[in-house]
Design a protein around this motif. Structure first.
Motif, PDB file in Angstrom:
ATOM      1  N   THR B 102       1.180  -1.473   0.341  1.00 55.30           N
ATOM      2  CA  THR B 102      -0.074  -0.039  -0.471  1.00 55.30           C
ATOM      3  C   THR B 102       0.816   1.076   0.377  1.00 55.30           C
ATOM      4  O   THR B 102       0.578   2.406  -0.639  1.00 55.30           O
ATOM      5  N   GLN B 103       2.100   1.064   0.491  1.00 55.93           N
ATOM      6  CA  GLN B 103       2.949   2.741   0.676  1.00 55.93           C
ATOM      7  C   GLN B 103       3.187   2.771  -0.272  1.00 55.93           C
ATOM      8  O   GLN B 103       3.837   4.005  -1.365  1.00 55.93           O
ATOM      9  N   TYR B 131      -9.117   8.623  -4.993  1.00 53.91           N
ATOM     10  CA  TYR B 131      -7.350   8.263  -4.460  1.00 53.91           C
ATOM     11  C   TYR B 131      -7.432   6.274  -3.544  1.00 53.91           C
ATOM     12  O   TYR B 131      -6.034   6.195  -3.800  1.00 53.91           O
ATOM     13  N   GLY B 132      -8.220   6.964  -2.633  1.00 58.05           N
ATOM     14  CA  GLY B 132      -7.857   5.128  -1.787  1.00 58.05           C
ATOM     15  C   GLY B 132      -8.495   4.014  -2.466  1.00 58.05           C
ATOM     16  O   GLY B 132      -7.584   3.270  -2.807  1.00 58.05           O
ATOM     17  N   MET B 133      -9.623   4.578  -3.242  1.00 60.24           N
ATOM     18  CA  MET B 133      -9.837   3.304  -4.353  1.00 60.24           C
ATOM     19  C   MET B 133      -8.988   3.073  -5.495  1.00 60.24           C
ATOM     20  O   MET B 133      -7.932   1.886  -5.995  1.00 60.24           O
ATOM     21  N   LEU B 134      -7.990   3.914  -6.772  1.00 63.59           N
ATOM     22  CA  LEU B 134      -6.942   4.025  -7.118  1.00 63.59           C
ATOM     23  C   LEU B 134      -5.454   2.848  -6.634  1.00 63.59           C
ATOM     24  O   LEU B 134      -4.627   2.420  -6.807  1.00 63.59           O
ATOM     25  N   VAL B 135      -5.024   3.561  -4.989  1.00 65.12           N
ATOM     26  CA  VAL B 135      -4.227   3.350  -3.926  1.00 65.12           C
ATOM     27  C   VAL B 135      -4.453   1.299  -4.308  1.00 65.12           C
ATOM     28  O   VAL B 135      -3.027   0.717  -4.163  1.00 65.12           O
ATOM     29  N   THR B 140      -2.849  -4.703  -4.536  1.00 68.09           N
ATOM     30  CA  THR B 140      -4.003  -5.266  -4.962  1.00 68.09           C
ATOM     31  C   THR B 140      -2.899  -6.314  -6.173  1.00 68.09           C
ATOM     32  O   THR B 140      -2.789  -7.121  -6.218  1.00 68.09           O
ATOM     33  N   LEU B 141      -2.831  -5.129  -7.229  1.00 69.60           N
ATOM     34  CA  LEU B 141      -1.953  -5.581  -8.387  1.00 69.60           C
ATOM     35  C   LEU B 141      -0.719  -5.695  -7.852  1.00 69.60           C
ATOM     36  O   LEU B 141       0.196  -7.378  -8.425  1.00 69.60           O
ATOM     37  N   ALA B 142      -0.272  -5.449  -7.141  1.00 69.58           N
ATOM     38  CA  ALA B 142       1.780  -5.689  -6.942  1.00 69.58           C
ATOM     39  C   ALA B 142       1.489  -6.862  -6.390  1.00 69.58           C
ATOM     40  O   ALA B 142       2.301  -7.785  -6.480  1.00 69.58           O
TER      41      ALA B 142
END
Lengths: 224, 224
Positions: B102-103, B131-135, B140-142
Motif C-alpha cells: 500500500t505504501q 484516491y483510496g480506490m486507486l491506491v 492489489t496488482l503488486a
C-alpha cells in the motif's frame, strides 16, 4: 516445491490451495509419494491468476474454470484462446430480448461499431457477452431517462480503443505466450478498478478546471 | 400528479416509491388532503437518479442518502456539491494502511498525479475515496505479482482524462444546475458498464488486429 512452500510464496493458505486443486482451478502437482506432490513455477503463476479472478474480480468458480480451460485449449491459436477466455468472464445480466429499449440499444450499438469500423471478429459478435453487456447498459440508460445516441457513445469508444492498445502493450511485456494469456485475463479484471478510480479523479480534475475557484489565468472559461 | 401517476410515468411501483419516501431518498409531496399528496417533475427526476444509484449502481441506501444530501446542500457551490456527491459514492474497500504494498502504491499514485499535473483539488485529495480506490487497486496488482509503475499507469490516466471531458460535456447538455448535478452522479454510475464493455470489445478488436488471421494488407505485423 512442496505445498507449504507454494503457500508461502503465493501468500495463499494451504487450505485455499487444496480447495482450488479439488475444484480443478489448479492442475495437480507431480506426485512424489503417497501423500506428497511437487509443484513448480507454473503452479505459482496459475495461482496468481486464480486469485485475481476469484478474490478480486469476484468471478464465480464455474466461470473461472471455463476461463482457465480456454487458456489451455491447444486446438485454438493465441488470439482465439484469448477471445474464448474473455468470453467466459462475467458480463452482468443478459439483455431482455423483446424490450423496445433493448431493440433500440442494439441498433445504436450496431451503428456505433459500424461507424468505428470495428469488425465483428473473434470475441465480439452480436452473440458475445461483451456486446450483450453494452446493449444492456445502453438500454438501462434509456429506461432511466438518459437515452444515448451513437454520437454520445463514440468518444467513449475511442477512449476504449486507446485503453485496449495500452492493455495489449502491457501484456506483450510478458515473454511466453502462456504468460501473455494469463496476464491478459488478469489485467482485464484487475485494471477495471484502476480505470474507474482514475475516471473519478479525472472528473474531479476536469470539474475543478471548468467550475473551480482557482481557474485563473487560463484561457478556459466556465461553460455554465 | 398523484402517487399513481408518478408510478406510471417513472415505471417504479407505488410500494417502492413509498419506501424511498420513508427512507428520505425522495422529498415528500405537497400534501393536498389527509391521505393524498401531489408530486411534480422534480420528483420524477429525483426518482430517476435514485433508481440509477440503487438498482443499477447497487449503491447502499445510506450512501445514496448522503449523495442526495450533498446535491441539496445550498451552502456549497456547484463544483463543491458535485465533489461531495461523488465522494459519497461507494469506492470499494479502504486501503490497508501499514502494508508495504500500500505504501509503494501510494508513492506511485502520488508520482502519477504529479506527472499529470493534476492538482489535489475538490474531490480527490489523498483522503478522498477515489484516491483510496486507486491506491487499493495498484497495491492489489503488486500483491498478485503484477506490479505497475507510473509509466504503466500514465496511458490509462490520459484515457481517463479524455473520458472525464466526455462525461462533463454530456452533463452540460442538461439545462439547469440541479439537472446537471443529478446527471453527473447518474452518468458516473451508469456509464461504468458502458465503459467496461467497450474496453472488452476494443480489446478483441485490437487483438484481432495484432494476432488475427485476417490482418492482411496492413502495415501492422504480429508482435508475438
Amino acid at each position: 516445491m512442496r505445498l507449504a512452500e507454494l503457500s508461502t510464496r503465493s501468500g495463499v493458505s494451504t487450505a485455499t490451495i487444496k480447495y482450488y486443486l479439488r475444484e480443478g482451478l489448479l492442475p495437480p502437482g507431480r506426485r512424489v509419494s503417497a501423500t506428497q506432490a511437487e509443484y513448480d513455477e507454473k503452479h505459482l503463476q496459475r495461482l496468481r491468476l486464480v486469485r485475481a479472478l476469484i478474490q478480486v474480480g469476484r468471478v464465480p468458480i464455474a466461470s473461472a474454470r471455463e476461463v482457465l480451460t480456454a487458456l489451455e485449449d491447444d486446438s485454438l491459436d493465441h488470439n482465439s484462446r484469448l477471445g474464448v477466455a474473455v468470453w467466459a468472464l462475467p458480463h452482468g445480466p443478459e439483455p431482455a430480448a423483446d424490450d423496445p429499449a433493448t431493440q433500440t440499444a442494439r441498433h445504436t450499438v450496431d451503428a456505433l461499431l459500424e461507424r468505428l469500423g470495428w469488425q465483428y471478429g473473434q470475441g465480439y459478435g452480436p452473440d458475445s457477452p461483451a456486446y450483450g453487456m453494452l446493449v444492456t447498459a445502453v438500454a438501462t440508460l434509456a429506461r432511466l431517462g438518459y437515452p444515448c445516441a451513437v454520437e454520445d457513445l463514440a468518444p467513449y469508444a475511442r477512449s476504449a480503443g486507446q485503453l485496449a492498445v495500452s492493455d495489449l502493450d502491457l501484456v506483450e511485456r510478458y515473454e511466453s505466450p502462456d504468460e501473455q494469456l494469463e496476464a491478459a485475463i488478469a489485467l482485464t479484471v484487475l485494471y477495471e478498478p484502476v480505470l474507474l478510480s482514475l475516471r473519478r479523479l479525472a472528473q474531479a480534475e476536469e470539474s475543478n478546471r471548468r467550475y473551480g475557484p482557482k481557474s485563473s489565468g487560463g484561457p478556459k472559461t466556465p461553460e455554465e
